[in-house]
Design an enzyme around this catalytic site. Structure first.
Site, PDB file in Angstrom:
ATOM      1  N   GLY A 122      14.157   6.327 -17.391  1.00 58.80           N
ATOM      2  CA  GLY A 122      13.444   5.509 -16.388  1.00 58.80           C
ATOM      3  C   GLY A 122      12.028   5.931 -18.258  1.00 58.80           C
ATOM      4  N   ASP A 323      12.519  21.990 -13.707  1.00 63.70           N
ATOM      5  CA  ASP A 323      12.758  22.478 -15.062  1.00 63.70           C
ATOM      6  C   ASP A 323      12.069  22.241 -16.944  1.00 63.70           C
ATOM      7  OD1 ASP A 323      14.396  23.233 -14.412  1.00 63.70           O
ATOM      8  OD2 ASP A 323      16.316  23.236 -15.220  1.00 63.70           O
ATOM      9  N   HIS A 455      18.998  46.141  14.034  1.00 61.63           N
ATOM     10  CA  HIS A 455      19.938  47.732  14.117  1.00 61.63           C
ATOM     11  C   HIS A 455      20.989  47.196  14.504  1.00 61.63           C
ATOM     12  CE1 HIS A 455      21.537  51.579  12.165  1.00 61.63           C
ATOM     13  NE2 HIS A 455      21.892  51.410  13.775  1.00 61.63           N
TER      14      HIS A 455
HETATM   15  P1  FAD Z   1      17.335  18.136 -12.642  1.00 63.07           P
HETATM   16  O1  FAD Z   1      17.403  19.278 -11.776  1.00 63.07           O
HETATM   17  O2  FAD Z   1      18.299  19.073 -14.490  1.00 63.07           O
HETATM   18  O3  FAD Z   1      17.028  16.474 -12.467  1.00 63.07           O
HETATM   19  C1  FAD Z   1      16.546  15.989 -13.697  1.00 63.07           C
HETATM   20  C2  FAD Z   1      17.555  14.866 -13.265  1.00 63.07           C
HETATM   21  O4  FAD Z   1      16.860  13.694 -14.032  1.00 63.07           O
HETATM   22  C3  FAD Z   1      18.776  14.802 -13.437  1.00 63.07           C
HETATM   23  O5  FAD Z   1      19.686  14.107 -12.358  1.00 63.07           O
HETATM   24  C4  FAD Z   1      18.649  13.672 -14.856  1.00 63.07           C
HETATM   25  O6  FAD Z   1      19.792  12.766 -15.048  1.00 63.07           O
HETATM   26  C5  FAD Z   1      17.671  12.842 -14.535  1.00 63.07           C
HETATM   27  N1  FAD Z   1      16.585  12.340 -15.936  1.00 63.07           N
HETATM   28  C6  FAD Z   1      16.191  12.518 -16.475  1.00 63.07           C
HETATM   29  N2  FAD Z   1      15.766  12.313 -17.580  1.00 63.07           N
HETATM   30  C7  FAD Z   1      15.629  11.134 -17.186  1.00 63.07           C
HETATM   31  C8  FAD Z   1      15.236   9.490 -17.735  1.00 63.07           C
HETATM   32  N3  FAD Z   1      14.783   9.323 -19.046  1.00 63.07           N
HETATM   33  N4  FAD Z   1      15.092   8.535 -16.692  1.00 63.07           N
HETATM   34  C9  FAD Z   1      16.128   8.777 -15.926  1.00 63.07           C
HETATM   35  N5  FAD Z   1      16.358  10.014 -14.654  1.00 63.07           N
HETATM   36  C10 FAD Z   1      16.293  10.981 -15.635  1.00 63.07           C
HETATM   37  N6  FAD Z   1      18.799  27.023 -10.015  1.00 63.07           N
HETATM   38  C11 FAD Z   1      18.691  28.130  -8.574  1.00 63.07           C
HETATM   39  O7  FAD Z   1      17.408  27.912  -8.161  1.00 63.07           O
HETATM   40  N7  FAD Z   1      19.565  28.825  -8.261  1.00 63.07           N
HETATM   41  C12 FAD Z   1      20.716  28.717  -8.345  1.00 63.07           C
HETATM   42  O8  FAD Z   1      21.770  29.396  -8.057  1.00 63.07           O
HETATM   43  C13 FAD Z   1      21.376  28.158 -10.058  1.00 63.07           C
HETATM   44  N8  FAD Z   1      22.131  27.970 -10.255  1.00 63.07           N
HETATM   45  C14 FAD Z   1      22.697  27.266 -11.448  1.00 63.07           C
HETATM   46  C15 FAD Z   1      23.878  27.086 -11.527  1.00 63.07           C
HETATM   47  C16 FAD Z   1      23.940  26.451 -13.360  1.00 63.07           C
HETATM   48  C17 FAD Z   1      25.230  26.751 -13.395  1.00 63.07           C
HETATM   49  C18 FAD Z   1      22.960  25.498 -13.945  1.00 63.07           C
HETATM   50  C19 FAD Z   1      23.054  25.304 -14.830  1.00 63.07           C
HETATM   51  C20 FAD Z   1      21.637  26.120 -13.383  1.00 63.07           C
HETATM   52  C21 FAD Z   1      21.750  26.567 -12.203  1.00 63.07           C
HETATM   53  N9  FAD Z   1      20.103  26.548 -11.699  1.00 63.07           N
HETATM   54  C22 FAD Z   1      20.123  27.295 -10.750  1.00 63.07           C
HETATM   55  C23 FAD Z   1      18.996  25.729 -12.429  1.00 63.07           C
HETATM   56  C24 FAD Z   1      19.024  24.336 -11.400  1.00 63.07           C
HETATM   57  O9  FAD Z   1      19.930  23.791 -11.309  1.00 63.07           O
HETATM   58  C25 FAD Z   1      17.850  23.964 -12.181  1.00 63.07           C
HETATM   59  O10 FAD Z   1      16.454  24.228 -12.239  1.00 63.07           O
HETATM   60  C26 FAD Z   1      17.056  22.866 -11.973  1.00 63.07           C
HETATM   61  O11 FAD Z   1      18.107  21.818 -11.088  1.00 63.07           O
HETATM   62  C27 FAD Z   1      16.442  21.828 -11.998  1.00 63.07           C
HETATM   63  O12 FAD Z   1      15.502  20.800 -11.221  1.00 63.07           O
HETATM   64  P2  FAD Z   1      15.429  19.674 -11.982  1.00 63.07           P
HETATM   65  O13 FAD Z   1      14.314  18.531 -10.739  1.00 63.07           O
HETATM   66  O14 FAD Z   1      13.787  20.192 -12.800  1.00 63.07           O
HETATM   67  O15 FAD Z   1      15.683  19.138 -12.967  1.00 63.07           O
END
Ligand code: FAD
Ligand code: NAD
Length: 482
Positions: A122, A323, A455
């Site tokens: 997108g 994020d 407890h």
């Molecule tokens: P994301 O999960 O990164 O999802 C974004 C999505 O958007 C992706 O699927 C991507 O493909 C899609 N996308 C991007 N740009 C486009 C585009 N232009 N068109 C279409 N699709 C697109 N957080 C916790 O709270 N607890 C945990 O235990 C934890 N453990 C983690 C462990 C690891 C190893 C990692 C790497 C991260 C961890 N996190 C954890 C962090 C957590 O994964 C992120 O904070 C979270 O996934 C962010 O969610 P989001 O929806 O913002 O982005």
């Protein structure tokens, strides 16, 4: 004529999928675009969290913890184990199964709630139009009343250490090792370094973490960070602070490949030789290809999409969550932002309370906290009281042979309102939920002290720490008595 939706969401990670589901629940025609593909090249939902983050890392943390208990702790409770072994392939298969179940679950939730799932990319154009490109390259223009951007984040890379497939890897690569590397290097002793370093250390790797900062976990309470550093050291994690990585070179061939990592510290220059190297130095917002030049959305000085407290961007009716915007990069923070935005579009008035975001590091013992640390309060010049309680004085923890750690509560001196709760110990991730609820309701330490806890439970340590704020803990000699 473009397809018309009330809401188009870009990104189906926890921030985007939660927004899409809530919007559809509220009766809005909603589409969610995501470009992620799994290992077989099939579209997958759930973003980083479900595919390469929270869930697979926790599957490996739990499996490796079970192994570690069987190898080192069963004996202490009178259970003998013979012929204990690790089957990495099976462990990975189970982890992949959990991921497959949960990512498919998002598809079912989309179907059940009427979210139109659009696999592909997108791009936000001007006037709330979205260019949608399928994986086959077909381009359509969608028109929406509102657009929610949730593209997430990607791992940061550092110039001296370029990634090399299977050998020098990011966090996603570190979830795919086919065998336990005898020696593992990790650059960055932050959340990912500690969690994935723990997985492989428990399974038998010698793990060295090279951390640039002199201070360990500066975002956590520093008393707890010091205790944790000692505990992790005893577990075998060799955490070297104040290091500057200068380069990495791969030598050898095939399965015999090794990496020489050059780094400097106050004692001079060193070379560390490892079989695998994980680069875990933070993540950055993922905005490549997301915005047309005239989309109207701006970035802040750190490259995040600029939003206000309500996740509104500079373009009318365009929001950004998760994020890709300021604040901690945590799945639950993004999901709450997604739900808030969907509900505000529907005319409701929720807000995200950024003061009450729980943080958890899933080591063993776990580290979890919410609110302010003692060092934050000192820096702000706020007067506060502290209550601590050790797991070693908690009956349930001792009964479980798992009694390392403490609960620490900081409260405003004048009002006794809880300002922060910090837990280092088993089940800290579960205990912190109680603290979040208490803080959301602006509870005082006395309120928790007056509450009855079952407890024997680990949660009694939270009760006792709250009592200790007022010098009234029962199972500990209080430094101050009231
Ligand atoms: P994301 O999960 O990164 O999802 C974004 C999505 O958007 C992706 O699927 C991507 O493909 C899609 N996308 C991007 N740009 C486009 C585009 N232009 N068109 C279409 N699709 C697109 N957080 C916790 O709270 N607890 C945990 O235990 C934890 N453990 C983690 C462990 C690891 C190893 C990692 C790497 C991260 C961890 N996190 C954890 C962090 C957590 O994964 C992120 O904070 C979270 O996934 C962010 O969610 P989001 O929806 O913002 O982005
Ligand atoms: P992080 O910010 O937690 O840790 C990165 C560490 O690398 C820091 O300590 C930093 O000082 C260090 N560093 C940076 N550059 C360096 C260099 N050149 N040499 C040596 N050290 C260097 O980031 P992360 O561990 O990559 O995780 C990214 C994000 O993912 C986290 O901020 C967190 O929000 C999220 N995450 C959360 C969880 C969880 O909630 N349990 C788990 C994993 C990831």
């Amino acid at each position: 004529m473009p397809n018309e939706y009330d809401i188009v969401v870009i990104g189906a990670g926890p921030a985007g999928y939660a927004a899409a589901i809530r919007a559809a629940q509220l009766g809005m025609r909603t589409a969610c675009i995501d470009k992620a593909l799994d290992r077989e090249g099939n579209p997958t939902l759930g973003g980083t969290c479900l595919n390469w983050g929270c869930i697979p890392s926790k599957a490996l943390l739990d499996a490796s913890h079970k192994y570690m208990e069987a190898a080192h702790q069963f004996d202490e409770v009178g259970i003998g184990v013979e012929g204990l072994s690790v089957d990495v392939a099976k462990m990975m298969q189970r982890k992949d199964g959990v991921v497959a179940k949960l990512t498919a679950g998002i598809g079912m939730l989309f179907d059940g709630n009427g979210v139109v799932s659009l696999p592909g990319s997108g791009r936000l154009l001007a006037h709330k139009h979205v260019e949608y490109t399928t994986h086959e390259g077909e381009v359509t223009e969608l028109a929406a009343e509102h657009v929610i951007l949730a593209p997430g984040s990607v791992p940061m890379e550092i110039d001296p250490v370029p990634l090399v497939p299977d050998v020098v890897v990011d966090s996603a690569g570190a979830l795919e090792f086919e065998e336990v590397p005898p020696r593992l290097g990790v650059i960055g002793a932050g959340v990912i370094g500690l969690e994935l370093g723990s997985v492989w250390c428990r399974l038998g790797s010698e793990v060295v973490l090279l951390e640039a900062l002199d201070e360990f976990l500066p975002i956590a309470d520093q008393r707890i960070a010091r205790d944790a550093l000692r505990a992790f050291g005893r577990q075998g994690l060799d955490i070297r602070l104040g290091t500057r990585v200068t380069g990495a070179s791969v030598k050898g061939r095939g399965k015999k490949k090794q990496v020489d990592v050059g780094y400097q510290d106050k004692d001079g220059e060193h070379t560390l030789t490892v079989d695998k190297l994980i680069v875990a130095v933070g993540r950055r917002p993922y905005t490549e290809g997301l915005l047309a030049p005239d989309s109207g959305v701006n970035l802040d000085e750190r490259g995040f999409l600029y939003v206000n407290d309500l996740c509104e961007t500079d373009a009318p009716d365009v929001y950004a969550v998760g994020d890709v915007v300021r604040g901690p990069m945590l799945a639950h923070k993004g999901a709450e932002e997604g739900v808030m935005v969907a509900e505000r579009i529907a005319g409701h008035k929720p807000m995200v309370n950024y003061e009450c975001i729980p943080n958890v590091i899933y080591t063993h013992p776990e580290i979890a906290w919410v609110g302010k640390t003692e060092q934050d309060l000192k820096a702000d010049g706020e007067a506060y009281s502290v209550g601590t309680f050790p797991y070693a004085a908690n009956g349930r923890a001792l009964a479980a042979n798992d009694a390392e750690g403490m609960v620490k509560i900081v409260a405003e001196e004048e009002t006794d309102r809880i300002l922060g709760v910090h837990v280092f110990g088993p089940q800290a991730s579960e205990l912190i939920g109680q603290a979040v609820i208490a803080m959301e309701f602006e509870a005082s330490a006395e309120d928790i002290g007056l509450t009855m806890f079952a407890h024997p439970t680990l949660a009694e340590a939270v009760h006792e720490a709250a009592l200790a704020v007022g010098g009234r803990a029962i199972h500990m000699v209080n430094r101050k008595r009231r």
